[in-house]
Scaffold this motif. Structure first.
Motif, PDB file in Angstrom:
ATOM      1  N   ASP A  54      16.710  42.495  60.829  1.00 38.26           N
ATOM      2  CA  ASP A  54      17.210  41.475  59.891  1.00 38.26           C
ATOM      3  C   ASP A  54      17.969  40.347  60.596  1.00 38.26           C
ATOM      4  OD1 ASP A  54      19.623  42.663  60.577  1.00 38.26           O
ATOM      5  OD2 ASP A  54      20.058  43.393  58.546  1.00 38.26           O
ATOM      6  N   LYS A  55      18.081  40.429  61.931  1.00 37.91           N
ATOM      7  CA  LYS A  55      18.724  39.408  62.775  1.00 37.91           C
ATOM      8  C   LYS A  55      20.238  39.300  62.534  1.00 37.91           C
ATOM      9  CE  LYS A  55      14.672  37.502  64.169  1.00 37.91           C
ATOM     10  NZ  LYS A  55      13.801  38.611  64.330  1.00 37.91           N
ATOM     11  N   LEU A  56      20.840  40.347  61.961  1.00 33.27           N
ATOM     12  CA  LEU A  56      22.268  40.300  61.641  1.00 33.27           C
ATOM     13  C   LEU A  56      23.132  41.123  62.601  1.00 33.27           C
ATOM     14  CD1 LEU A  56      22.159  40.508  57.734  1.00 33.27           C
ATOM     15  CD2 LEU A  56      22.296  38.474  59.200  1.00 33.27           C
ATOM     16  N   THR A  57      22.517  41.958  63.430  1.00 32.86           N
ATOM     17  CA  THR A  57      23.275  42.757  64.388  1.00 32.86           C
ATOM     18  C   THR A  57      22.676  42.561  65.777  1.00 32.86           C
ATOM     19  OG1 THR A  57      23.771  44.408  62.694  1.00 32.86           O
ATOM     20  CG2 THR A  57      24.074  45.075  64.997  1.00 32.86           C
ATOM     21  N   TRP A  58      23.540  42.137  66.699  1.00 31.61           N
ATOM     22  CA  TRP A  58      23.149  41.939  68.091  1.00 31.61           C
ATOM     23  C   TRP A  58      23.884  42.973  68.912  1.00 31.61           C
ATOM     24  CZ3 TRP A  58      20.783  37.139  70.120  1.00 31.61           C
ATOM     25  CH2 TRP A  58      20.332  36.295  69.107  1.00 31.61           C
ATOM     26  N   ARG A  59      23.161  43.763  69.694  1.00 32.21           N
ATOM     27  CA  ARG A  59      23.757  44.803  70.526  1.00 32.21           C
ATOM     28  C   ARG A  59      23.541  44.429  71.993  1.00 32.21           C
ATOM     29  NH1 ARG A  59      23.332  51.263  69.735  1.00 32.21           N
ATOM     30  NH2 ARG A  59      24.480  50.617  67.896  1.00 32.21           N
ATOM     31  N   PHE A  60      24.652  44.310  72.719  1.00 38.69           N
ATOM     32  CA  PHE A  60      24.627  43.926  74.134  1.00 38.69           C
ATOM     33  C   PHE A  60      25.086  45.099  74.991  1.00 38.69           C
ATOM     34  CE2 PHE A  60      25.218  40.045  71.736  1.00 38.69           C
ATOM     35  CZ  PHE A  60      24.385  39.146  72.372  1.00 38.69           C
ATOM     36  N   THR A  61      24.391  45.329  76.100  1.00 42.42           N
ATOM     37  CA  THR A  61      24.768  46.375  77.043  1.00 42.42           C
ATOM     38  C   THR A  61      25.180  45.713  78.355  1.00 42.42           C
ATOM     39  OG1 THR A  61      23.236  47.925  76.021  1.00 42.42           O
ATOM     40  CG2 THR A  61      24.014  48.464  78.241  1.00 42.42           C
ATOM     41  N   VAL A  74      35.273  46.316  84.080  1.00 40.57           N
ATOM     42  CA  VAL A  74      35.169  45.508  82.860  1.00 40.57           C
ATOM     43  C   VAL A  74      34.759  46.442  81.736  1.00 40.57           C
ATOM     44  CG1 VAL A  74      33.866  43.678  81.700  1.00 40.57           C
ATOM     45  CG2 VAL A  74      34.535  43.405  84.091  1.00 40.57           C
ATOM     46  N   THR A  75      35.458  46.351  80.617  1.00 43.24           N
ATOM     47  CA  THR A  75      35.138  47.184  79.462  1.00 43.24           C
ATOM     48  C   THR A  75      34.612  46.302  78.329  1.00 43.24           C
ATOM     49  OG1 THR A  75      37.316  46.977  78.437  1.00 43.24           O
ATOM     50  CG2 THR A  75      37.035  48.750  80.074  1.00 43.24           C
ATOM     51  N   THR A  76      33.979  46.949  77.378  1.00 40.40           N
ATOM     52  CA  THR A  76      33.535  46.202  76.205  1.00 40.40           C
ATOM     53  C   THR A  76      34.744  45.633  75.459  1.00 40.40           C
ATOM     54  OG1 THR A  76      33.372  48.300  75.008  1.00 40.40           O
ATOM     55  CG2 THR A  76      31.337  47.389  75.904  1.00 40.40           C
ATOM     56  N   ALA A  81      37.645  41.014  73.428  1.00 36.26           N
ATOM     57  CA  ALA A  81      38.911  40.269  73.361  1.00 36.26           C
ATOM     58  C   ALA A  81      38.716  38.834  73.826  1.00 36.26           C
ATOM     59  CB  ALA A  81      39.978  40.961  74.200  1.00 36.26           C
ATOM     60  N   SER A  82      37.963  38.636  74.889  1.00 33.59           N
ATOM     61  CA  SER A  82      37.715  37.284  75.381  1.00 33.59           C
ATOM     62  C   SER A  82      36.867  36.489  74.400  1.00 33.59           C
ATOM     63  CB  SER A  82      37.046  37.345  76.753  1.00 33.59           C
ATOM     64  OG  SER A  82      37.029  36.066  77.335  1.00 33.59           O
ATOM     65  N   LEU A  83      35.853  37.129  73.822  1.00 33.61           N
ATOM     66  CA  LEU A  83      35.020  36.432  72.833  1.00 33.61           C
ATOM     67  C   LEU A  83      35.842  36.036  71.610  1.00 33.61           C
ATOM     68  CD1 LEU A  83      31.687  38.473  72.978  1.00 33.61           C
ATOM     69  CD2 LEU A  83      32.121  36.157  73.852  1.00 33.61           C
ATOM     70  N   ARG A  84      36.735  36.912  71.170  1.00 34.49           N
ATOM     71  CA  ARG A  84      37.593  36.574  70.014  1.00 34.49           C
ATOM     72  C   ARG A  84      38.483  35.374  70.337  1.00 34.49           C
ATOM     73  NH1 ARG A  84      38.438  42.677  68.325  1.00 34.49           N
ATOM     74  NH2 ARG A  84      36.848  42.739  66.711  1.00 34.49           N
ATOM     75  N   ARG A  85      39.016  35.346  71.542  1.00 36.70           N
ATOM     76  CA  ARG A  85      39.859  34.218  71.947  1.00 36.70           C
ATOM     77  C   ARG A  85      39.051  32.922  71.966  1.00 36.70           C
ATOM     78  NH1 ARG A  85      42.384  32.798  77.484  1.00 36.70           N
ATOM     79  NH2 ARG A  85      44.097  31.482  76.820  1.00 36.70           N
ATOM     80  N   TRP A  86      37.833  32.995  72.509  1.00 32.97           N
ATOM     81  CA  TRP A  86      36.946  31.832  72.546  1.00 32.97           C
ATOM     82  C   TRP A  86      36.634  31.353  71.138  1.00 32.97           C
ATOM     83  CZ3 TRP A  86      31.476  32.785  71.377  1.00 32.97           C
ATOM     84  CH2 TRP A  86      30.697  31.638  71.435  1.00 32.97           C
ATOM     85  N   MET A  87      36.425  32.276  70.203  1.00 36.08           N
ATOM     86  CA  MET A  87      36.065  31.909  68.837  1.00 36.08           C
ATOM     87  C   MET A  87      37.201  31.213  68.098  1.00 36.08           C
ATOM     88  SD  MET A  87      33.722  35.054  67.547  1.00 36.08           S
ATOM     89  CE  MET A  87      32.247  35.525  68.408  1.00 36.08           C
ATOM     90  N   VAL A  88      38.406  31.385  68.558  1.00 34.25           N
ATOM     91  CA  VAL A  88      39.552  30.718  67.946  1.00 34.25           C
ATOM     92  C   VAL A  88      39.803  29.359  68.593  1.00 34.25           C
ATOM     93  CG1 VAL A  88      42.063  30.853  67.670  1.00 34.25           C
ATOM     94  CG2 VAL A  88      40.657  32.871  67.271  1.00 34.25           C
ATOM     95  N   ALA A 108      31.330  52.712  76.032  1.00 38.20           N
ATOM     96  CA  ALA A 108      32.004  52.053  77.155  1.00 38.20           C
ATOM     97  C   ALA A 108      31.246  50.842  77.692  1.00 38.20           C
ATOM     98  CB  ALA A 108      32.244  53.056  78.281  1.00 38.20           C
ATOM     99  N   SER A 109      29.946  50.798  77.491  1.00 38.01           N
ATOM    100  CA  SER A 109      29.178  49.681  78.055  1.00 38.01           C
ATOM    101  C   SER A 109      28.387  48.882  77.027  1.00 38.01           C
ATOM    102  CB  SER A 109      28.220  50.208  79.128  1.00 38.01           C
ATOM    103  OG  SER A 109      27.276  51.084  78.548  1.00 38.01           O
ATOM    104  N   THR A 110      28.527  49.205  75.763  1.00 36.97           N
ATOM    105  CA  THR A 110      27.741  48.537  74.723  1.00 36.97           C
ATOM    106  C   THR A 110      28.651  48.028  73.619  1.00 36.97           C
ATOM    107  OG1 THR A 110      25.958  50.108  75.183  1.00 36.97           O
ATOM    108  CG2 THR A 110      25.761  48.803  73.175  1.00 36.97           C
TER     109      THR A 110
END
Length: 133
Positions: A54-61, A74-76, A81-88, A108-110
């Motif tokens: 449905d293109k609504l969930t993106w899973r990154f490893t 580096v942890t998920t 946390a960095s992506l949330r900061r960027w989004m603000v 731990a990696s996804t």
């Protein structure tokens, strides 16, 4: 090999979400994916990703062996946390945030990014210079 670079302005504080990103920052920070010469997303921090039907969930490893500047893995949680900061702090990030309903570590990696509507340019945004981790 030593590379000397000159700037006609004061060098910015090293902050991936600061007001200005200097070119040498790419030697320190990475993005979740990178834009290749073909204009498509290619592996960077994430070595693979899947998009739900449905293109609504993106899973990154995340790729194995990633380390922070102090050697810690580096942890998920770090990436989220960095992506949330960027989004603000960034206009592109705010446009992405407008449709993000959640981000969470699967293990731990996804990690997953869930959306309220399809966002075809998500990998473009995650691979742009403003989405630095």
């Amino acid at each position: 090999m030593i590379l000397h670079e000159g700037f006609d302005y004061p060098f910015s504080r090293l902050d991936p979400h600061g007001a200005h990103i200097d070119p040498p920052s790419v030697a320190i920070y990475e993005t979740v994916v990178v834009k290749g010469p073909d204009g498509k997303a290619h592996p960077a921090l994430a070595d693979r990703w899947e998009i739900s039907e449905d293109k609504l969930t993106w899973r990154f490893t995340l790729r194995e062996g990633l380390a922070l500047h102090d050697g810690a893995p580096v942890t998920t949680a770090d990436v989220i946390a960095s992506l949330r900061r960027w989004m603000v702090r960034d206009v592109t990030g705010q446009k992405v945030a407008a449709v993000v309903t959640g981000m969470e570590a699967v293990d731990a990696s996804t990690f997953e990014i869930r959306l309220s509507q399809p966002l075809p340019y998500l990998t473009w945004a995650l691979g742009s210079g403003v989405g630095l981790i």
